[in-house]
Design an enzyme around this catalytic site. Sequence first.
Site: not given
Ligand code: PXP
Length: 241
Positions: A7, A10, A43, A45, A49, A70, A101, A151, A191
Amino acid sequence: MALLGVNIDHVATVRQARGTDEPDPVWAAVEAELGGADGITFHLREDRRHIQDRDARLLRQTVGVKLNMEMAIAEEIVAFACDLKPAQCTLVPERREELTTEGGLDVVRHSARVAQAVARLRDHGVVVSAFIEPVSDQVRASAETGFNAIELWTGAYAHARTSEQRTTALAALSTAMEMGHRSKLEVHAGHGLTYRNVAEIAAIPGFVEFNIGHSIVSRAVLVGMRQAVREMKELLVRHAP
Ligand code: PXP
């Protein structure tokens, strides 16, 4: 072995902090692929953001591995996704005040709206996954709503403070996964997974995909994205069931 979805949100968060054009999440996605990512996750959003529409479109054109978007079930975002047609959409809850999330989508409560979004996305050839907490009602509702995959939210495991809490969280994940498999759902997890806590999850047989963001991007700041992804991938290989 489970696929590693990286992901890259960030990376965009850092860019948006100054409103400039660097660092570019699209470039980060290329580096993640070169490090061995099996998928790129972003994602989009509603408040934009971090990831912007431009990022999503460029990622769609450039990512060579599985692209996973996402998203909330908001009309505007569903329409965007139907037009973009990523390989997979993962439906998540979204609150403007949250840091990230938090917890899973309540498929039981919002089943009618969720089912509509799932049907529209599937009509556009998109595989649809539900980001849910590992509880039986949500797994059952996800299967009934027409999802291809779930998921499972690994937050309870990641945030566990005692070994008892950790064991309980792992048991809930295993039970939900078995139920998902019985309902013919592909099972993913994500997550809060980090270099320190991923081993126990990676060792559970049956997960098809892990989505990991914050920990990989944090390490990438220090060692580079390619190396950070390579290190996470090595952990998944080492601890694979
Ligand atoms: N899976 C989903 C559905 C998420 O919303 C997120 C956070 O955006 C992640 C995985 C990744 O989470 P983390 O950034 O804590 O690894």
